[in-house]
Design an enzyme around this catalytic site. Structure first.
Site, PDB file in Angstrom:
ATOM      1  N   ARG A 182      20.634-100.024-179.064  1.00 47.22           N
ATOM      2  CA  ARG A 182      20.354-100.747-177.962  1.00 47.22           C
ATOM      3  C   ARG A 182      20.609-102.272-178.295  1.00 47.22           C
ATOM      4  O   ARG A 182      20.534-103.166-179.191  1.00 47.22           O
ATOM      5  CB  ARG A 182      18.761-100.778-177.919  1.00 47.22           C
ATOM      6  CG  ARG A 182      18.324-101.234-176.521  1.00 47.22           C
ATOM      7  CD  ARG A 182      16.660-101.270-176.601  1.00 47.22           C
ATOM      8  NE  ARG A 182      16.209-102.596-177.139  1.00 47.22           N
ATOM      9  CZ  ARG A 182      14.873-102.706-177.025  1.00 47.22           C
ATOM     10  NH1 ARG A 182      14.119-102.033-176.498  1.00 47.22           N
ATOM     11  NH2 ARG A 182      14.530-104.011-177.436  1.00 47.22           N
ATOM     12  N   TYR A 194      12.906-110.906-173.175  1.00 47.84           N
ATOM     13  CA  TYR A 194      12.463-109.740-173.664  1.00 47.84           C
ATOM     14  C   TYR A 194      13.655-109.031-174.913  1.00 47.84           C
ATOM     15  O   TYR A 194      14.662-108.951-174.637  1.00 47.84           O
ATOM     16  CB  TYR A 194      12.087-108.753-172.793  1.00 47.84           C
ATOM     17  CG  TYR A 194      11.876-107.166-173.523  1.00 47.84           C
ATOM     18  CD1 TYR A 194      13.039-106.331-173.681  1.00 47.84           C
ATOM     19  CD2 TYR A 194      11.095-107.000-174.399  1.00 47.84           C
ATOM     20  CE1 TYR A 194      13.166-105.112-174.388  1.00 47.84           C
ATOM     21  CE2 TYR A 194      10.977-105.753-174.931  1.00 47.84           C
ATOM     22  CZ  TYR A 194      12.063-104.704-175.389  1.00 47.84           C
ATOM     23  OH  TYR A 194      11.886-103.943-176.097  1.00 47.84           O
ATOM     24  N   ASP A 205      17.492-102.162-172.309  1.00 47.60           N
ATOM     25  CA  ASP A 205      16.123-102.010-171.794  1.00 47.60           C
ATOM     26  C   ASP A 205      16.019-103.181-170.579  1.00 47.60           C
ATOM     27  O   ASP A 205      16.048-104.215-171.191  1.00 47.60           O
ATOM     28  CB  ASP A 205      15.206-102.164-173.030  1.00 47.60           C
ATOM     29  CG  ASP A 205      13.745-101.747-172.501  1.00 47.60           C
ATOM     30  OD1 ASP A 205      12.986-101.673-173.603  1.00 47.60           O
ATOM     31  OD2 ASP A 205      13.400-101.796-171.177  1.00 47.60           O
ATOM     32  N   HIS A 216      13.353-103.390-168.923  1.00 44.03           N
ATOM     33  CA  HIS A 216      11.885-103.868-169.344  1.00 44.03           C
ATOM     34  C   HIS A 216      10.897-104.204-168.146  1.00 44.03           C
ATOM     35  O   HIS A 216      10.353-105.192-168.029  1.00 44.03           O
ATOM     36  CB  HIS A 216      11.882-104.801-170.399  1.00 44.03           C
ATOM     37  CG  HIS A 216      10.531-104.677-171.256  1.00 44.03           C
ATOM     38  ND1 HIS A 216       9.393-105.259-171.248  1.00 44.03           N
ATOM     39  CD2 HIS A 216      10.295-103.910-172.301  1.00 44.03           C
ATOM     40  CE1 HIS A 216       8.598-105.223-171.967  1.00 44.03           C
ATOM     41  NE2 HIS A 216       8.977-104.033-172.710  1.00 44.03           N
ATOM     42  N   GLU A 241      17.036 -98.681-169.147  1.00 44.99           N
ATOM     43  CA  GLU A 241      15.454 -98.564-169.622  1.00 44.99           C
ATOM     44  C   GLU A 241      14.870 -99.177-168.529  1.00 44.99           C
ATOM     45  O   GLU A 241      14.833-100.430-168.366  1.00 44.99           O
ATOM     46  CB  GLU A 241      15.242 -98.553-170.888  1.00 44.99           C
ATOM     47  CG  GLU A 241      13.840 -98.188-171.184  1.00 44.99           C
ATOM     48  CD  GLU A 241      13.584 -98.422-172.780  1.00 44.99           C
ATOM     49  OE1 GLU A 241      14.631 -98.370-173.552  1.00 44.99           O
ATOM     50  OE2 GLU A 241      12.538 -98.739-173.301  1.00 44.99           O
ATOM     51  N   GLU A 276       8.010 -95.133-171.414  1.00 43.77           N
ATOM     52  CA  GLU A 276       6.952 -95.432-172.671  1.00 43.77           C
ATOM     53  C   GLU A 276       5.575 -95.932-172.414  1.00 43.77           C
ATOM     54  O   GLU A 276       4.788 -95.698-173.150  1.00 43.77           O
ATOM     55  CB  GLU A 276       7.817 -96.656-173.193  1.00 43.77           C
ATOM     56  CG  GLU A 276       7.926 -98.060-172.663  1.00 43.77           C
ATOM     57  CD  GLU A 276       8.746 -99.032-173.513  1.00 43.77           C
ATOM     58  OE1 GLU A 276       9.645 -98.614-173.977  1.00 43.77           O
ATOM     59  OE2 GLU A 276       8.192-100.004-173.766  1.00 43.77           O
ATOM     60  N   ARG A 300      10.416 -90.740-171.726  1.00 38.66           N
ATOM     61  CA  ARG A 300      10.167 -91.920-172.866  1.00 38.66           C
ATOM     62  C   ARG A 300       9.044 -91.636-173.282  1.00 38.66           C
ATOM     63  O   ARG A 300       8.355 -92.344-174.306  1.00 38.66           O
ATOM     64  CB  ARG A 300      10.529 -93.309-172.659  1.00 38.66           C
ATOM     65  CG  ARG A 300      12.081 -93.248-172.511  1.00 38.66           C
ATOM     66  CD  ARG A 300      12.610 -94.904-172.773  1.00 38.66           C
ATOM     67  NE  ARG A 300      11.904 -95.856-173.471  1.00 38.66           N
ATOM     68  CZ  ARG A 300      12.222 -95.870-174.925  1.00 38.66           C
ATOM     69  NH1 ARG A 300      12.757 -95.169-175.269  1.00 38.66           N
ATOM     70  NH2 ARG A 300      11.327 -96.929-175.323  1.00 38.66           N
ATOM     71  N   GLU A 346      14.144 -93.508-180.195  1.00 40.23           N
ATOM     72  CA  GLU A 346      14.025 -94.632-180.671  1.00 40.23           C
ATOM     73  C   GLU A 346      13.487 -95.015-182.127  1.00 40.23           C
ATOM     74  O   GLU A 346      12.474 -94.490-182.492  1.00 40.23           O
ATOM     75  CB  GLU A 346      12.988 -95.744-179.647  1.00 40.23           C
ATOM     76  CG  GLU A 346      13.023 -97.095-179.956  1.00 40.23           C
ATOM     77  CD  GLU A 346      12.225 -98.051-178.875  1.00 40.23           C
ATOM     78  OE1 GLU A 346      11.671 -97.336-177.979  1.00 40.23           O
ATOM     79  OE2 GLU A 346      12.469 -99.105-178.976  1.00 40.23           O
ATOM     80  N   TRP A 354       6.274-108.259-167.502  1.00 37.15           N
ATOM     81  CA  TRP A 354       6.856-108.683-168.739  1.00 37.15           C
ATOM     82  C   TRP A 354       7.660-107.387-169.174  1.00 37.15           C
ATOM     83  O   TRP A 354       7.184-106.412-169.281  1.00 37.15           O
ATOM     84  CB  TRP A 354       5.764-109.052-169.774  1.00 37.15           C
ATOM     85  CG  TRP A 354       6.439-109.354-170.990  1.00 37.15           C
ATOM     86  CD1 TRP A 354       7.119-110.393-171.423  1.00 37.15           C
ATOM     87  CD2 TRP A 354       6.364-108.117-172.196  1.00 37.15           C
ATOM     88  NE1 TRP A 354       7.557-110.366-172.754  1.00 37.15           N
ATOM     89  CE2 TRP A 354       7.197-109.085-173.209  1.00 37.15           C
ATOM     90  CE3 TRP A 354       5.884-107.072-172.483  1.00 37.15           C
ATOM     91  CZ2 TRP A 354       7.342-108.633-174.491  1.00 37.15           C
ATOM     92  CZ3 TRP A 354       6.225-106.383-173.656  1.00 37.15           C
ATOM     93  CH2 TRP A 354       6.920-106.986-174.539  1.00 37.15           C
TER      94      TRP A 354
HETATM   95  C1  CS2 Z   1      10.007-101.771-175.755  1.00 29.56           C
HETATM   96  C2  CS2 Z   1       8.972-102.199-176.457  1.00 29.56           C
HETATM   97  O1  CS2 Z   1      10.882-100.433-177.684  1.00 29.56           O
HETATM   98  C3  CS2 Z   1      10.872-100.746-176.322  1.00 29.56           C
HETATM   99  O2  CS2 Z   1      11.546 -99.969-175.524  1.00 29.56           O
HETATM  100  O3  CS2 Z   1       9.833-101.818-174.164  1.00 29.56           O
HETATM  101  O4  CS2 Z   1       9.355-103.130-177.521  1.00 29.56           O
HETATM  102  C4  CS2 Z   1       7.646-102.520-175.937  1.00 29.56           C
HETATM  103  O5  CS2 Z   1       7.873-103.870-175.279  1.00 29.56           O
HETATM  104  C5  CS2 Z   1       6.409-102.544-176.741  1.00 29.56           C
HETATM  105  O6  CS2 Z   1       6.448-101.385-177.540  1.00 29.56           O
HETATM  106  C6  CS2 Z   1       5.162-102.913-176.275  1.00 29.56           C
HETATM  107  O7  CS2 Z   1       4.407-102.871-177.113  1.00 29.56           O
HETATM  108 MG    MG Z   2      11.149-100.308-173.353  1.00 27.17          MG
END
Ligand code: CS2
Ligand code: MG
Length: 402
Positions: A148, A160, A210, A212, A236, A262, A283, A339, A402
């Site tokens: 990634r 991020y 990502d 995000h 993602e 996620e 995810r 991941e 975020w």
């Molecule tokens: C992220 C994470 O791993 C990922 O794909 O989205 O870093 C996420 O921000 C954190 O798990 C939040 O606690």
């Molecule tokens: Mg993520």
């Protein structure tokens, strides 16, 4: 008949906060479940300690499905990350116990191996494109088949996914760190560094990114189109997924594969994303989506619609849920990728896991159960500290995702 004799909620912070449930049966068999919800950990600890543990004592540990239904339907107030993470911890611990009683690693209870190993992706990042490229090179040298890529957006500090130490740790402050965000700057810059990765390293590995949750649907469509020739394995979380219909607009404009889930915690939260084939990878995780029992339901629904798995595996998922993930990933027919961010120093003092990395893949322990042990003595040296995930603000000061 063996019964559940004790259930302990263990909170420790080896480099970062984790909540772990340990169930012990009248035969002395123990099982572990991850109950960590990054930034809201104590809510789950209390849900378990104050409302669930009293209901577990005396129950038959073998009745995994019945316990799941009892806790899900019996709560009346259904779904949501706190409830589903608490149920996940109980469920995972009972699967661990079931494996130990049967003398089998959990993947054998899930139908056995469907593959030799679990392909994983690493997290490359950089404060600029040059740093990112060096980080991608490092992970490719370590044998990862998938990487990634995330880089800081110039003039927008705190983007991020840019790692500071060994592992990316967003929950790094005692109060939410307020970070600036500019969609325009991101949309102008991110495609350039992803193109630089392909230009330097070619197409012989899987490249992921990502977003995000940062874009509107039409902005996500624009991003997906801009990177189509880079052949991403996925983009993602291109847009927040509470409104599952929003992904129809993205799908109308781009063939860049999409991964979501996620931060979603039940089959209902991904139902339309899957049944309308609005995503390509789901995810959801053992720890946040109701445990192994519920995650299998989500993955089986996904298989009907040719949606593959791509479970979250950041450093805030403990080695317990990572081990459970590998057992599930090894067995499910529609596995996509896992991941694998790794953990900060200190975590492996508290959690001893049998999961191993080799040739770009993770392999579970062959020990009965999940193959993870928890060291109370080591954990006692890492007391809990309040930690929050960041908050993003647009340049005009308004809150952004975020
Ligand atoms: C992220 C994470 O791993 C990922 O794909 O989205 O870093 C996420 O921000 C954190 O798990 C939040 O606690
Ligand atoms: Mg993520």
């Amino acid at each position: 008949m063996s019964t559940i004799e004790r259930a302990e909620v263990l909170v420790a912070s080896p480099g970062r906060n984790f909540v772990t449930l340990r169930i012990t049966t009248s035969d002395g068999v123990t099982g572990l479940g991850d109950a960590t919800l990054n930034g809201r950990e104590l809510a789950v600890a209390s849900y378990l300690r104050d409302h669930v543990v009293p209901l577990l004592i005396g129950r038959d540990p073998a009745r995994v499905e019945d316990t799941w239904q009892y806790l899900y339907r019996g709560a009346y107030w259904r779904r949501g990350p706190v409830t589903m993470t608490a149920i996940a911890a109980v469920d995972t611990a009972l699967w661990d116990i079931k494996g130990k009683v049967a003398g089998l690693p959990v993947y054998q209870l899930l139908g056995g191996r469907s593959r030799d190993g679990v392909m994983v992706y690493a997290h490359a990042s950089g404060n600029d494109t040059a740093e990112l490229l060096d980080d991608v090179a490092r992970f490719l040298d370590e044998g990862y088949l998938a990487v990634r890529a995330q880089a800081a957006v110039p003039e927008v500090g705190g983007t991020y996914g840019v790692r500071k130490g060994k592992v990316y740790e967003p929950a790094a402050s005692a109060l939410p760190d307020e970070q600036p965000w500019s969609t325009e700057a991101y949309l102008d810059f991110a495609p350039t560094y992803l193109a630089a990765v392909r230009e330097r390293f070619g197409f012989g590995f899987h490249l992921l990114h990502d977003v995000h949750h940062r874009l509107s649907p039409i902005e996500a469509a624009r991003f997906g189109k801009a990177v189509e020739d880079l052949r991403l394995f996925w983009m993602e979380d291109p847009t927040p997924a509470e409104n599952q219909e929003a992904f129809r607009l993205i799908r109308q404009h781009t063939t860049t594969p999409i991964a979501v889930g996620e931060n979603l915690s039940s089959i209902w939260d991904v139902q339309h994303l899957i049944t309308e084939q609005l995503i390509d990878y789901v995810r959801t995780t053992v720890v946040h989506a109701g445990g192994i029992t519920h995650l299998r339901r989500i993955f089986d629904l996904a298989a009907l619609y040719q949606v593959r798995t791509g479970s979250h595996g950041a450093g805030d998922l403990s080695p317990v849920s990572m081990a459970a993930a590998v057992h599930v990933d090894l067995a499910v027919p529609n596995f996509g990728i896992q991941e694998h961010m790794g953990h900060v120093d200190g975590v492996d003092e508290v959690f001893r896991t049998g999961v191993r990395f080799a040739d770009g893949m993770l392999h579970p322990s062959e020990e009965p159960g999940l193959g993870v042990e928890y060291d109370d003595e080591a954990a006692a040296g890492f007391p809990y500290e309040p930690r929050y995930l960041p908050v993003a603000r647009r340049l005009d000061g308004s809150v952004h995702d975020w």
